[in-house]
Design an enzyme around this catalytic site. Structure first.
Site, PDB file in Angstrom:
ATOM      1  N   HIS A 264       0.832  -1.211   0.000  1.00 33.73           N
ATOM      2  CA  HIS A 264       0.000   0.000   0.000  1.00 33.73           C
ATOM      3  C   HIS A 264       0.870   1.267   0.000  1.00 33.73           C
ATOM      4  O   HIS A 264       0.705   2.157  -0.844  1.00 33.73           O
ATOM      5  CB  HIS A 264      -0.904  -0.025   1.240  1.00 33.73           C
ATOM      6  CG  HIS A 264      -1.820   1.147   1.367  1.00 33.73           C
ATOM      7  ND1 HIS A 264      -3.147   1.112   0.987  1.00 33.73           N
ATOM      8  CD2 HIS A 264      -1.627   2.407   1.843  1.00 33.73           C
ATOM      9  CE1 HIS A 264      -3.713   2.285   1.220  1.00 33.73           C
ATOM     10  NE2 HIS A 264      -2.811   3.092   1.734  1.00 33.73           N
ATOM     11  N   GLU A 265       1.799   1.322   0.923  1.00 32.61           N
ATOM     12  CA  GLU A 265       2.627   2.536   1.048  1.00 32.61           C
ATOM     13  C   GLU A 265       3.532   2.721  -0.165  1.00 32.61           C
ATOM     14  O   GLU A 265       3.801   3.850  -0.579  1.00 32.61           O
ATOM     15  CB  GLU A 265       3.444   2.507   2.338  1.00 32.61           C
ATOM     16  CG  GLU A 265       2.619   2.451   3.640  1.00 32.61           C
ATOM     17  CD  GLU A 265       1.546   3.530   3.753  1.00 32.61           C
ATOM     18  OE1 GLU A 265       1.749   4.634   3.195  1.00 32.61           O
ATOM     19  OE2 GLU A 265       0.504   3.265   4.395  1.00 32.61           O
ATOM     20  N   HIS A 268       1.681   4.638  -2.727  1.00 32.06           N
ATOM     21  CA  HIS A 268       1.771   6.088  -2.477  1.00 32.06           C
ATOM     22  C   HIS A 268       3.139   6.626  -2.897  1.00 32.06           C
ATOM     23  O   HIS A 268       3.263   7.681  -3.513  1.00 32.06           O
ATOM     24  CB  HIS A 268       1.584   6.384  -0.978  1.00 32.06           C
ATOM     25  CG  HIS A 268       0.166   6.316  -0.501  1.00 32.06           C
ATOM     26  ND1 HIS A 268      -0.843   7.081  -1.045  1.00 32.06           N
ATOM     27  CD2 HIS A 268      -0.414   5.603   0.504  1.00 32.06           C
ATOM     28  CE1 HIS A 268      -1.993   6.825  -0.400  1.00 32.06           C
ATOM     29  NE2 HIS A 268      -1.760   5.925   0.539  1.00 32.06           N
ATOM     30  N   GLU A 294      -4.900   7.797  -2.960  1.00 32.73           N
ATOM     31  CA  GLU A 294      -5.419   6.524  -2.453  1.00 32.73           C
ATOM     32  C   GLU A 294      -5.655   5.553  -3.605  1.00 32.73           C
ATOM     33  O   GLU A 294      -5.521   4.338  -3.447  1.00 32.73           O
ATOM     34  CB  GLU A 294      -6.711   6.789  -1.669  1.00 32.73           C
ATOM     35  CG  GLU A 294      -7.060   5.725  -0.661  1.00 32.73           C
ATOM     36  CD  GLU A 294      -6.078   5.595   0.501  1.00 32.73           C
ATOM     37  OE1 GLU A 294      -5.200   6.472   0.675  1.00 32.73           O
ATOM     38  OE2 GLU A 294      -6.175   4.595   1.227  1.00 32.73           O
TER      39      GLU A 294
END
Lengths: 500, 500
Positions: A264-265, A268, A294
């Site tokens: 997830h990170e 980003h 997101e």
């Protein structure tokens, strides 16, 4: 024009340097700073915030922004977009009375502690007065900033996602409610048969780190321009494109948590890192919006990270590290675990399918809180009622319900909806991407380079130089359409749960 | 007066906030920042440096400083001391032409890379031109700042240690030369018999960390107001008293290195952390001078850390961690290793006894470079000649000789002498401390709390609100006297090497 442009750029350069430093200090606070430093740190950062405020509200700077805003048609696209946003920010700074700002800072300096205590005690009453003050402040805040175009809750929604208002979100969530609530019920009734006992065994932090480094590399995170560290809650911090950092938290008894955090990170991080160098010196050298950011993290976490081909490729490595715990766990079993659907209380632990329902609930409550159709004193009751409607289970503790998220204690109303919107954006990008590349074949490869390149070319490189709506048009060739999201979810989980 | 005081304090508050932020960014650069971030970081920090310069040279601030300086007799001791220093700094800022500052920044932006390359290639010639430019700059720098009281090299010496000039340093080093050079020869001829083969075995980083944490706790480092991390070179960074940080570097084949690094840096950290809270908002919330800081780190590293009673107390723990490697190593053997004397080439690896001779050599060369009695082109030859004189061994490689230290490549002339001076201060403090507490008994205890308290009460709490000379008087009751240092060294090493 020339003169105003120069003045503007001079001030921008200065502000960017302050933001840069403040970000580094913020990173330090979230990762390594000792607990005893924060009183002093708060004091020092307060002084710097005053310095920044002085620059932001300097007469010359304001004049330059106003001039450029009035002549925005003569500017190139990126700069025009930036100036329009700056003008918005400036108006905000000037429209809200200084005393309100100061009062709210005092309010927010203690509110998250009060919230945390109430959550710990499972007692909404203990947070009620504080939340009441926050809601009253946000209602006044809306009044200060309302325009002919933006009224009520829309003011807040637009702050977090430019161009999104109650009208668009209602359409979005109505579709989700209509299609997903009944679908989730079907999935939960059907259930899935697999072994999950191994998932709560002990997984050494050392091993988890190895796995995280592996996935960081599979996704092509640039280690020369970023680092990975630990923090209480995983986050990404970008100081321009040259230094983008992610954190992970390791729970010994939840080995999936760190895997999906790092993926997830990294989503980003790739976004921040791949903004075009041409935007380095502008305010556009970051993501375009909350939901757009997101969309990237969710694209990597869910669409890539929970994909069957992707996991089939990388499960052997995971298994080689967690030899003992995964010895008897087949890939099919692992894949089912990673994509299991559950009616659960906590948003941050929710699966991909039920996640948007958690967000929808918050959106509905925020909307009503802001227009006054419900009040803080009724919030817990309303929460529990809606929750039962969507999930069919009853909230028993405030910490599992209305008190679970930190956002409201910090005054963040209008933020939640962007989480679901991001997932929906991601599915629309996926649809467009599939026209250009063989997505499933790419996921069978060593790394995600080709997928990354598509996202860079269609989204990342533009940074914040385009609005979310413009970016959606560039990347997918059409306006935002939540149908892609619904189709993706129903298609994927129908297969996993063998639903017709 | 009131008005000027307020203006002064207002500017001080702002500057302190900038220094705070810049320190945090600096810490980040030295510990975790990715290599690819530094170009951008340099740019952003350059902008902030300009902001700071604007504040430092703001008319109102200058007027306030000048006013307070003219009325300094009406100020309390601490503030008077601060204002005198500020006035000095201000004069410096105003006396050096802006063009010189800019040119020197350009020079220093590449000089340490050129030095590093020359060192790597063992070729002084490759650094000669750059060093020549640096020396020329420092000679001009001296001219700009000379006063009736401070001339030549004294200008630089006073920058690093207020009140110390060639006269005092000559007395100091002449005593060392007279007493220590012949004593070192005796010690080296005598030699000592012990096993040292175990010292270069492999010691796991994980274990070394444990030992470092142990000594950090023995010395009562406050973990709520500081952290310990890794970096390429160990250092201490204090952001006021509430956040003081140390770093260590772990070499697998040099287990003593991390032990003495953590003890040394904790010495610095205790000093920073224990400055009186009353000085928090002033510029005096740090150490009084370079040598005073070094006196604290050396006090812990050498006087405590290499003491027989102290090591006897803690060797069992060290042995329990390094079970295998130290199995057959007796305490006596370990103690001899920790205090072994060697004629070695590298200052930073030198033992306690020969260390000041390394410093003396640099002092002699700097003095001559600055007064023009030697030139850069002769520096390597002069270095090697002096080195043979002091140590009786011949330098074979520039990286072991004139190119070993980074300092000159950064323009730091006048810095080195403070290293030896710090050790000498420490011995004078020890002498005074022994009148108040049973030092050797304290070293047999679990931790150094009582010793810490003496240093806090006599030195730390004053921060930089006193000059080094005043502090020396407060702490030891007399002026600086290098005899304590010489006596300490000769006494200690006569025992260890059984010399009459």
């Amino acid at each position: 024009m020339e003169k105003n442009l120069n003045i503007y750029k001079q001030y921008r350069k200065r502000l960017k340097a302050y933001y840069y430093m403040m970000s580094v200090v913020g990173w330090d606070s979230e990762t390594v700073a000792p607990i005893g430093c924060f009183e002093e740190r708060g004091k020092q950062m307060g002084v710097i915030a005053e310095e920044v405020y002085k620059i932001q509200t300097d007469k010359d700077f304001i004049e330059a922004i106003n001039f450029l805003y009035d002549h925005r048609d003569e500017l190139d696209d990126a700069l025009r977009h930036e100036i329009v946003n700056q003008k918005k920010e400036l108006d905000k700074t000037l429209k809200i009375p200084m005393q309100e700002i100061i009062d709210s800072q005092i309010l927010f300096s203690s509110s998250s502690n009060i919230w945390a205590q109430a959550k710990k005690d499972n007692d909404f009453k203990k947070f009620e007065d504080t939340l009441e003050k926050i809601v009253q402040f946000k209602r006044r805040y809306i009044k200060y900033l309302e325009t002919d175009e933006l009224k009520g809750y829309n003011v807040l929604l637009d702050e977090f996602e430019e161009g999104m208002s109650i009208k668009e979100y209602d359409q979005f969530f109505n579709l989700l409610r209509e299609k997903l609530v009944p679908f989730v019920k079907k999935v939960l009734e059907k259930g899935n048969d697999f072994n999950k006992e191994f998932a709560s065994k002990k997984y050494k932090v050392e091993d988890q780190k190895k796995i995280c480094e592996y996935f960081r590399d599979v996704l092509c995170f640039d280690k020369n321009h970023g680092i990975m560290m630990e923090s209480e809650h995983p986050f990404t911090s970008g100081f321009g494109q040259s230094d983008v950092r992610i954190t992970v938290h390791y729970y010994e008894k939840e080995f999936l948590s760190s895997i999906y955090s790092v993926i997830h990170e990294t989503g980003h991080a790739l976004y921040e890192a791949n903004v075009s160098d041409e935007l380095s010196d502008t305010f556009a050298n970051g993501g375009a919006s909350m939901a757009m950011h997101e969309s990237q993290s969710r694209f990597y976490e869910n669409i890539i990270g929970r994909d069957e081909n992707f996991l089939k490729k990388h499960y052997p490595y995971i298994k080689s590290v967690y030899k003992k715990n995964l010895k008897d766990v087949s890939f099919e079993n692992f894949y089912k675990l990673v994509n299991k659907v559950e009616a659960s209380f906590i948003r941050t632990e929710a699966d991909e399918l039920t996640y948007p329902l958690h967000v929808m609930l918050r959106y509905e409550l925020e909307k009503k809180l802001m227009d006054g159709s419900i009040e803080v004193k009724d919030l817990e009751k309303e929460w529990n009622k809606l929750f039962y409607e969507y999930f069919g289970i009853k909230v028993k503790k405030a910490s599992q319900g209305v008190l679970q998220d930190v956002h409201w204690s910090g005054g963040s109303f209008g933020y939640f909806p962007t989480y679901a919107l991001g997932s929906a954006y991601a599915c629309q990008f996926l649809n467009a991407m599939k026209k250009d590349i063989d997505f499933e074949e790419e996921l069978k490869k060593e790394n995600t380079l080709v997928i990354n390149e598509w996202l860079i070319e269609k989204i990342h490189k533009y940074g914040a130089s385009k609005s979310p709506k413009e970016l959606m048009m560039i990347a997918s060739g059409e306006e935002f359409n939540p149908q892609y999201y619904v189709d993706y979810l129903i298609d994927k989980y129908s297969k996993i749960y063998s639903i017709e």
